[in-house]
Motif scaffolding. Structure first.
Motif, PDB file in Angstrom:
ATOM      1  N   HIS A 244      12.780  78.336  50.379  1.00  0.00           N
ATOM      2  CA  HIS A 244      14.483  79.125  49.995  1.00  0.00           C
ATOM      3  C   HIS A 244      13.906  80.150  49.540  1.00  0.00           C
ATOM      4  CE1 HIS A 244      17.300  80.431  47.254  1.00  0.00           C
ATOM      5  NE2 HIS A 244      18.216  79.724  47.788  1.00  0.00           N
ATOM      6  N   GLY A 301      17.756  79.701  43.110  1.00  0.00           N
ATOM      7  CA  GLY A 301      16.956  78.714  43.427  1.00  0.00           C
ATOM      8  C   GLY A 301      17.277  77.167  42.267  1.00  0.00           C
ATOM      9  N   TYR A 304      19.501  75.548  44.751  1.00  0.00           N
ATOM     10  CA  TYR A 304      18.826  75.389  46.238  1.00  0.00           C
ATOM     11  C   TYR A 304      18.772  73.602  46.683  1.00  0.00           C
ATOM     12  CZ  TYR A 304      15.752  74.488  50.237  1.00  0.00           C
ATOM     13  OH  TYR A 304      15.345  74.270  51.225  1.00  0.00           O
ATOM     14  N   SER A 309      19.426  71.252  49.417  1.00  0.00           N
ATOM     15  CA  SER A 309      17.729  71.349  50.497  1.00  0.00           C
ATOM     16  C   SER A 309      18.132  70.168  51.164  1.00  0.00           C
ATOM     17  CB  SER A 309      16.774  71.340  49.460  1.00  0.00           C
ATOM     18  OG  SER A 309      17.399  70.172  48.197  1.00  0.00           O
TER      19      SER A 309
END
Length: 523
Positions: A244, A301, A304, A309
């Motif tokens: 990412h 972040g 994710y 993810s």
């Protein structure tokens, strides 16, 4: 796969042997296995189409006799970044005449080959943690082509010989032959203190330079320390499966003697902690739009990690020193040594608390209850630091400093939350935007995890796609009367009030209760 309560600190075997098999012992006698992720790289390929063969044979799973249920090894396989096997179970595959499963693919290779076997959420999650991806052998060979003429072969051989001679000459001149240079010592100048960037969770971090001129960051861990080994395995197992823009990139690793090295992309502007509290030059570059960009980057972040993810991750140690800044001051989350897999609806109960005081959520610090909302709490504290320019980690109960969160609580109850905005910004910021972000930070640090927003909701607010409800004055009860009195007394000092900021010149000054009116939706 999910983490379970460990009953032993003995290392898990990453190579499984099966002594029952005699035929094709080279292929079937051993297999490589990992709890979460196996990644293989092949370099220096000539461009072309190759035949890739993956050899699978199940070994290591033990099922109870007489029971149809038992451990299931289920994993995915990607080749060159594309998924070729989904929810693959070796035991359900079709064995060939030699007793193993052969998966064959024609692969276009430009220069390098990448094979990734990883657990993606299905299969067993019980102890021991060796039900992740497993493979016995890999073979690669070029697709047969038409025979070349003798003249062409001779020309290629001659050209290759000349090129090899020149290459060896250049390497000898540069000192890479004859054992004159060790790559790790050369990259970091033998871990010279001049190149030291800072301290990570379990070891120092140094700047390094590869022979091709690419700068890297090298984290040095102790192979004798259980914590160092645990972080080494944790970082490799987790970061290698995560990609990412707002996560730091792991470029490689090295395990030699008692030394463990993790190699990351180099971040030109060090950490958020360095920029906010230790470098006047960098802090002067942190205008309002840059601070919002950093806050949004951290939020993306974490979104994710928590929601997007394949492996849902709880970081557990979000703080300014673990937020790195690249050349353009984009935020990248680093240091996954404390990270934990999130097991969905099941709440972790942690007996060994890990993290940093001042950033840990109360339900985690006091009772060991770990959910993604613990990262949300830490994000809220970091957001307050970015907006205010104050260091939450500098608080000491014994001195006269005031804990940033206590100060924010008091200001919020007094309807003066905007007084937290860093006075160094002057009037060059958006009052409405700052007010919404501060209210959001207060919501993130709510003592009750169920009342905190998710990271994806936070992203929509920062991007202006949603707004938050105004919080009541009783939203953050202060149970520490001493801290409350200390924060109130600090606010009553004249010198303190002089540092409070004022709204930007281009905006009206709304009341605190009406300052968070962004767009249409609410969270």
């Amino acid at each position: 796969m999910g983490f379970t309560k460990c009953v032993s600190y003995e290392p898990l075997p990453f190579i499984i042997k099966d002594t029952r098999r005699l035929e094709h012992q080279v292929l079937l006698g051993t297999a490589r296995v990992a709890p979460i992720s196996l990644k293989y790289y092949g370099f220096c390929f000539l461009k072309g189409v190759y035949i890739l063969k993956l050899h699978f044979v199940e070994m290591g799973l033990r099922k109870n006799k007489g029971s149809p249920l038992g451990p299931r090894r289920v994993f995915d396989v990607d080749i060159q970044g594309k998924n070729v096997l989904k929810n693959f179970n070796i035991e359900e595959g079709q064995l060939n005449d030699y007793g193993f499963i052969l998966s064959q693919y024609n692969v276009l290779i430009e220069s390098h080959l990448e094979i990734h076997l990883y657990w993606s959420g299905n299969g067993s999650t019980v102890y021991p943690q060796n039900y992740g991806p497993l493979i016995a052998a890999i073979s690669v060979e070029p697709v047969p082509k038409h025979h070349l003429s003798i003249a062409l072969k001779a020309g290629i051989a001659g050209s290759s010989l000349v090129f090899l001679t020149l290459l060896l000459l250049v390497l000898w001149k540069l000192g890479y032959l004859g054992g004159k240079r060790s790559s790790k010592e050369d990259a970091t100048q033998n871990f010279n203190a001049v190149n030291k960037l800072g301290e990570g969770g379990f070891g120092p971090v140094y700047k390094g330079l590869l022979p091709d001129g690419i700068s890297i960051a090298v984290k040095q861990l102790s192979g004798k320390s259980k914590q160092g080994i645990r972080e080494f395995v944790n970082e490799i197992g987790l970061i290698s499966a995560l990609q990412h823009p707002n996560l730091v990139k792991l470029m490689g690793c090295c395990a030699e003697d008692n030394e463990l090295l993790l190699i990351y992309e180099y971040m030109e502007n060090n950490s958020l902690d360095h920029a906010l509290f230790r470098s006047e030059e960098l802090k002067s570059r942190l205008n309002w739009s840059t601070r919002v960009k950093i806050i949004l980057g951290i939020a993306k972040g974490l979104t994710y990690l928590h929601e997007e993810s394949k492996l849902k991750i709880i970081h557990r140690d979000i703080k300014p020193t673990n937020i790195l800044l690249d050349k353009e001051l984009n935020a990248k989350i680093a240091d996954f040594g404390y990270a934990k897999l999130n097991e969905g609806e099941h709440t972790h109960v942690i007996t060994r608390i890990a993290g940093t005081t001042g950033y840990m959520a109360p339900e985690y610090a006091m009772r060991g209850h770990l959910t993604p909302k613990a990262d949300v709490y830490s994000f809220g504290v970091v957001t307050l630091e970015i907006v205010s320019g104050r260091n939450s980690a500098s608080y000491r109960p014994s001195d006269q400093t005031v804990y940033l969160l206590d100060l924010a609580y008091v200001l919020h109850e007094q309807g003066k939350l905007m007084d937290l905005v860093d006075p160094k910004l002057g009037t060059d910021y958006s009052w409405t935007e700052a007010s919404a972000i501060l209210e959001l930070a207060m919501m993130c640090t709510n003592p009750s995890p169920t009342l905190r927003p998710t990271m994806s909701e936070i992203v929509t607010v920062i991007e202006g796609k949603a707004k938050i409800r105004t919080m009541s004055s009783a939203f953050h009860p202060l149970t520490d009367e001493i801290a409350l009195n200390k924060a109130t007394a600090a606010l009553s000092q004249p010198s303190q009030s002089e540092s409070y900021s004022t709204p930007g010149p281009s905006e009206a000054t709304p009341s605190c209760s009406n300052s968070n009116n962004n767009i249409a939706n609410e969270i």
